[in-house]
Design a protein around this motif. Structure first.
Motif, PDB file in Angstrom:
ATOM      1  N   SER A  48       0.829  -1.216   0.000  1.00 34.53           N
ATOM      2  CA  SER A  48       0.000   0.000   0.000  1.00 34.53           C
ATOM      3  C   SER A  48       0.859   1.259   0.000  1.00 34.53           C
ATOM      4  CB  SER A  48      -0.905   0.013   1.235  1.00 34.53           C
ATOM      5  OG  SER A  48      -1.731  -1.106   1.255  1.00 34.53           O
ATOM      6  N   HIS A  93       1.774   3.438  -2.115  1.00 32.07           N
ATOM      7  CA  HIS A  93       1.277   4.670  -2.755  1.00 32.07           C
ATOM      8  C   HIS A  93       0.162   5.316  -1.931  1.00 32.07           C
ATOM      9  CE1 HIS A  93       3.984   3.973  -5.934  1.00 32.07           C
ATOM     10  NE2 HIS A  93       3.341   2.945  -6.451  1.00 32.07           N
ATOM     11  N   LYS A  94      -0.549   4.517  -1.156  1.00 35.95           N
ATOM     12  CA  LYS A  94      -1.574   5.070  -0.256  1.00 35.95           C
ATOM     13  C   LYS A  94      -0.890   5.813   0.898  1.00 35.95           C
ATOM     14  CE  LYS A  94      -4.276   2.903   2.921  1.00 35.95           C
ATOM     15  NZ  LYS A  94      -5.138   1.833   3.423  1.00 35.95           N
TER      16      LYS A  94
END
Ligand code: KIV
Length: 264
Positions: free
Chosen positions: A144, A146-147
């Protein structure tokens, strides 16, 4: 030689004996780790970064994971083999079951690991019902990235800390047999470890977890940049085998991690 199983790890948790784990991606390193009596070999999708030279784990494929798990299996007799499900290989329970079954039957994984909280609870339950044990992974979950917008410590705010704690309880209830906590404050990891009946393995999560895992290439100083929570064990050792043995001894005797390798 007694094979390490999930029952062994549960007994170790009960007895307060620390669990030592490292990643490996091939037969020779798996053999060295196994001979050094590491408890768990994790075939991590970190192989995308440390073997394949990518900036993230996101390009690792199911075939990559099966291939490297099979290599590790050839070198390993005693340690438990946990293998990562790669990015987007478990987006639905049905997809997860097909891919996890391949990782077990073609690769030789004994436990599969997947990242995420409540969103994967049904998947964990589904795999468990079909006899595939699951290791959950919370905190800084690299798939995750990029989150999160970078490799930052998770759970420092009350809201995210509560979320991680609730997710841990939910995943245990769904049947997860083990939990990895990555880069969260040491007190939060200690609280979760105390609450869980399943073994909790930390990486950048402090010394109170039931065990520790690190990326093999980090402890051997091969990776370009050493994460703060890791340590180069080869610097003070005379061989690769000695470095690995020193890591295992340091984990078992609670000399690793120290305050330098954990977060508040
Ligand atoms: O991929 C990996 O190596 C991992 C560990 C760092 C926990 O998931």
């Amino acid at each position: 030689m007694e094979k390490v199983t999930i029952n062994t790890l549960k007994e170790m948790k009960k007895a307060g004996e620390k669990i030592a784990s490292l990643t490996a991606y091939d037969a020779n390193f798996a053999r060295i780790l196994d001979e050094a009596r590491v408890d768990i070999i994790l075939v991590g999708d970190s192989l995308g970064m440390v073997l394949q030279g990518e900036a993230t784990t996101l390009k690792v494929s199911m075939n990559d994971m099966i291939y490297h798990t099979r290599l590790v299996k050839r070198g390993c007799q005693r340690a438990m083999i946990v293998a990562d499900m790669p990015f987007m290989s478990y987006a639905t329970p049905a997809q997860a079951l097909g891919n996890a079954a391949r990782l077990v039957s073609e690769g030789g994984a004994e436990v599969i690991k997947l990242e995420g909280g409540s969103v994967v609870a049904d998947t964990v339950r589904h795999l468990n019902e079909y006899g595939i044990p699951v290791c959950a992974h919370l905190g800084l979950t690299p798939q995750s990235i990029h989150k999160f917008g970078g490799y930052h410590v998770q759970g420092r705010e009350q809201k995210t800390a509560t979320q991680i704690m609730n997710d841990a309880e939910l995943l245990e209830e769904a049947g997860a047999v083990m939990l990895v906590l990555e880069c969260i404050p040491q007190q939060l990891a200690a609280d979760i470890t105390k609450k869980m009946t399943i073994p909790v393995i930390g990486i950048g999560a402090g010394s109170k977890c039931d065990g520790q895992v690190l990326v093999l290439y980090d402890i051997l100083g091969i990776t370009e940049r050493q994460p703060r929570f890791s340590k180069n064990f080869l610097e003070s050792a005379t061989s690769v085998k000695a470095a690995i043995e020193n890591y295992i001894t340091a984990v078992k005797s609670v000399h690793f991690p120290t305050a330098d390798h954990q977060f508040d």
